[in-house]
Design a protein around this motif. Structure first.
Motif, PDB file in Angstrom:
ATOM      1  N   LYS A 157     -22.783  33.628 -12.450  1.00  0.00           N
ATOM      2  CA  LYS A 157     -21.845  33.100 -11.456  1.00  0.00           C
ATOM      3  C   LYS A 157     -21.716  31.585 -11.558  1.00  0.00           C
ATOM      4  O   LYS A 157     -20.624  31.034 -11.397  1.00  0.00           O
ATOM      5  CB  LYS A 157     -22.297  33.502 -10.045  1.00  0.00           C
ATOM      6  CG  LYS A 157     -22.077  34.971  -9.736  1.00  0.00           C
ATOM      7  CD  LYS A 157     -22.474  35.296  -8.311  1.00  0.00           C
ATOM      8  CE  LYS A 157     -22.201  36.763  -7.986  1.00  0.00           C
ATOM      9  NZ  LYS A 157     -22.604  37.108  -6.597  1.00  0.00           N
ATOM     10  N   GLU A 168     -18.424  29.786 -12.277  1.00  0.00           N
ATOM     11  CA  GLU A 168     -17.953  28.838 -11.267  1.00  0.00           C
ATOM     12  C   GLU A 168     -17.541  27.518 -11.912  1.00  0.00           C
ATOM     13  O   GLU A 168     -16.494  26.951 -11.580  1.00  0.00           O
ATOM     14  CB  GLU A 168     -19.056  28.612 -10.234  1.00  0.00           C
ATOM     15  CG  GLU A 168     -18.673  27.658  -9.117  1.00  0.00           C
ATOM     16  CD  GLU A 168     -19.774  27.513  -8.085  1.00  0.00           C
ATOM     17  OE1 GLU A 168     -19.691  26.589  -7.260  1.00  0.00           O
ATOM     18  OE2 GLU A 168     -20.701  28.325  -8.100  1.00  0.00           O
ATOM     19  N   THR A 170      -7.714  35.587 -11.051  1.00  0.00           N
ATOM     20  CA  THR A 170      -7.853  36.691 -10.096  1.00  0.00           C
ATOM     21  C   THR A 170      -8.721  37.807 -10.675  1.00  0.00           C
ATOM     22  O   THR A 170      -9.529  38.421  -9.978  1.00  0.00           O
ATOM     23  CB  THR A 170      -6.478  37.245  -9.707  1.00  0.00           C
ATOM     24  OG1 THR A 170      -5.693  36.204  -9.125  1.00  0.00           O
ATOM     25  CG2 THR A 170      -6.617  38.395  -8.712  1.00  0.00           C
ATOM     26  N   LYS A 171      -8.536  38.082 -11.964  1.00  0.00           N
ATOM     27  CA  LYS A 171      -9.309  39.124 -12.634  1.00  0.00           C
ATOM     28  C   LYS A 171     -10.802  38.851 -12.554  1.00  0.00           C
ATOM     29  O   LYS A 171     -11.617  39.786 -12.462  1.00  0.00           O
ATOM     30  CB  LYS A 171      -8.860  39.209 -14.089  1.00  0.00           C
ATOM     31  CG  LYS A 171      -9.589  40.266 -14.902  1.00  0.00           C
ATOM     32  CD  LYS A 171      -9.073  40.293 -16.322  1.00  0.00           C
ATOM     33  CE  LYS A 171      -9.805  41.329 -17.167  1.00  0.00           C
ATOM     34  NZ  LYS A 171      -9.321  41.356 -18.562  1.00  0.00           N
ATOM     35  N   PHE A 172     -11.191  37.582 -12.535  1.00  0.00           N
ATOM     36  CA  PHE A 172     -12.608  37.218 -12.485  1.00  0.00           C
ATOM     37  C   PHE A 172     -13.054  36.799 -11.081  1.00  0.00           C
ATOM     38  O   PHE A 172     -14.084  36.147 -10.918  1.00  0.00           O
ATOM     39  CB  PHE A 172     -12.891  36.100 -13.486  1.00  0.00           C
ATOM     40  CG  PHE A 172     -12.879  36.565 -14.910  1.00  0.00           C
ATOM     41  CD1 PHE A 172     -14.005  37.146 -15.474  1.00  0.00           C
ATOM     42  CD2 PHE A 172     -11.728  36.462 -15.674  1.00  0.00           C
ATOM     43  CE1 PHE A 172     -13.997  37.582 -16.778  1.00  0.00           C
ATOM     44  CE2 PHE A 172     -11.708  36.908 -16.991  1.00  0.00           C
ATOM     45  CZ  PHE A 172     -12.842  37.478 -17.550  1.00  0.00           C
ATOM     46  N   GLY A 173     -12.276  37.198 -10.061  1.00  0.00           N
ATOM     47  CA  GLY A 173     -12.715  37.009  -8.682  1.00  0.00           C
ATOM     48  C   GLY A 173     -12.321  35.703  -8.043  1.00  0.00           C
ATOM     49  O   GLY A 173     -12.833  35.359  -6.975  1.00  0.00           O
ATOM     50  N   GLU A 181      -9.771  33.591  -5.961  1.00  0.00           N
ATOM     51  CA  GLU A 181      -8.654  33.821  -5.058  1.00  0.00           C
ATOM     52  C   GLU A 181      -8.270  32.519  -4.363  1.00  0.00           C
ATOM     53  O   GLU A 181      -9.135  31.701  -4.010  1.00  0.00           O
ATOM     54  CB  GLU A 181      -9.018  34.868  -3.996  1.00  0.00           C
ATOM     55  CG  GLU A 181      -9.395  36.239  -4.557  1.00  0.00           C
ATOM     56  CD  GLU A 181      -8.196  36.991  -5.101  1.00  0.00           C
ATOM     57  OE1 GLU A 181      -7.052  36.595  -4.781  1.00  0.00           O
ATOM     58  OE2 GLU A 181      -8.408  37.975  -5.840  1.00  0.00           O
ATOM     59  N   THR A 202     -11.611  30.509  -3.729  1.00  0.00           N
ATOM     60  CA  THR A 202     -12.943  31.100  -3.595  1.00  0.00           C
ATOM     61  C   THR A 202     -13.256  31.880  -4.872  1.00  0.00           C
ATOM     62  O   THR A 202     -12.346  32.344  -5.564  1.00  0.00           O
ATOM     63  CB  THR A 202     -13.025  32.052  -2.391  1.00  0.00           C
ATOM     64  OG1 THR A 202     -12.064  33.106  -2.534  1.00  0.00           O
ATOM     65  CG2 THR A 202     -12.794  31.307  -1.087  1.00  0.00           C
ATOM     66  N   LEU A 203     -14.565  32.015  -5.147  1.00  0.00           N
ATOM     67  CA  LEU A 203     -15.021  32.792  -6.298  1.00  0.00           C
ATOM     68  C   LEU A 203     -15.964  33.874  -5.787  1.00  0.00           C
ATOM     69  O   LEU A 203     -17.052  33.577  -5.302  1.00  0.00           O
ATOM     70  CB  LEU A 203     -15.749  31.895  -7.306  1.00  0.00           C
ATOM     71  CG  LEU A 203     -16.421  32.604  -8.487  1.00  0.00           C
ATOM     72  CD1 LEU A 203     -15.394  33.374  -9.320  1.00  0.00           C
ATOM     73  CD2 LEU A 203     -17.180  31.614  -9.353  1.00  0.00           C
ATOM     74  N   SER A 204     -15.503  35.122  -5.866  1.00  0.00           N
ATOM     75  CA  SER A 204     -16.284  36.270  -5.372  1.00  0.00           C
ATOM     76  C   SER A 204     -16.723  36.059  -3.922  1.00  0.00           C
ATOM     77  O   SER A 204     -17.857  36.353  -3.543  1.00  0.00           O
ATOM     78  CB  SER A 204     -17.508  36.505  -6.266  1.00  0.00           C
ATOM     79  OG  SER A 204     -17.118  36.788  -7.591  1.00  0.00           O
ATOM     80  N   GLY A 205     -15.801  35.512  -3.131  1.00  0.00           N
ATOM     81  CA  GLY A 205     -16.083  35.308  -1.719  1.00  0.00           C
ATOM     82  C   GLY A 205     -16.740  33.984  -1.388  1.00  0.00           C
ATOM     83  O   GLY A 205     -16.848  33.614  -0.216  1.00  0.00           O
TER      84      GLY A 205
END
Length: 207
Positions: free
Chosen positions: A96, A100, A146-149, A151, A190-193
């Motif tokens: 991550k 990131e 988007t494919k990698f989280g 948003e 954001t990245l994976s929330g």
């Protein structure tokens, strides 16, 4: 009584005494033998009891060793599971973190493409093929993120959230509710929330 009769009587008495003595001796021997047998039986019983006690002690010790070995095995399995879980978490964190950093670098390219699109939209004479190329590149880049989280956060009309948005200015507005995002200076992501970059926004502040 004649002399012969006296001699015979004495001999009979001696024989009787001898028989009694032999009987007494035999009784004594029988008693001794019986005592020996009783003693042997007591000794055998004591030995049996001692052996049983030794066997019970050995069994108890074996059961304790078995329990200890089982406890060690359970702890070893638990420790291995903890190590595996920690290793998995470390790998996930490393993944991550690397993603990131990479995604953060790509956001600059997204910003540049969006600025180019804004400039092109405001221009009077723009090469349509050039504009379509920029739009396609922008779309593909956003799709990959988007494919990698990754948003986007921070849209006009959203409620201001200090965990996702950074207020750059305040402005009253009769058309919007208090603490509503009135304008977005820079999108947030954001990245994976998890927050990758806060959105820079203008917020409605009605006094």
């Amino acid at each position: 009584m004649t002399k012969n009769d006296s001699s015979t009587s004495a001999q009979a008495e001696q024989e009787t005494q001898a028989v009694d003595t032999q009987a007494e001796t035999k009784d004594q021997q029988d008693d001794v033998q019986e005592n020996k047998q009783d003693a042997a039986a007591d000794t055998a019983q004591d030995e049996t009891q001692q052996r049983l006690a030794d066997l019970e002690l050995a069994l108890s010790q074996a059961e304790q060793r078995s329990e200890d070995a089982n406890d060690r095995a359970v702890r070893a399995v638990a420790e291995m599971e903890n190590v595996r879980r920690r290793a998995a978490l470390d790998v996930d964190k490393a993944h991550k973190f690397a993603l990131e950093k990479f995604a953060g670098e790509l956001l600059d390219s997204v910003d540049n493409l969006e600025r180019a699109l804004e400039i092109a939209a405001a221009a009077d004479d723009v090469n349509q093929s050039f504009l379509e190329g920029i739009e396609l590149t922008h779309k593909n880049l956003l799709s990959t993120l988007t494919k990698f989280g990754v948003e986007a956060v921070g849209q006009v009309g959203d409620a201001f959230n200090p965990e996702l948005h950074q207020a750059m200015a305040m402005q009253p507005s009769e058309e919007h509710e208090n603490n509503t995002i009135l304008a977005v200076m820079q999108k947030g992501y954001t990245l994976s929330g998890r927050l990758l970059r806060p959105a820079m926004v203008m917020v409605v502040k009605n006094s």
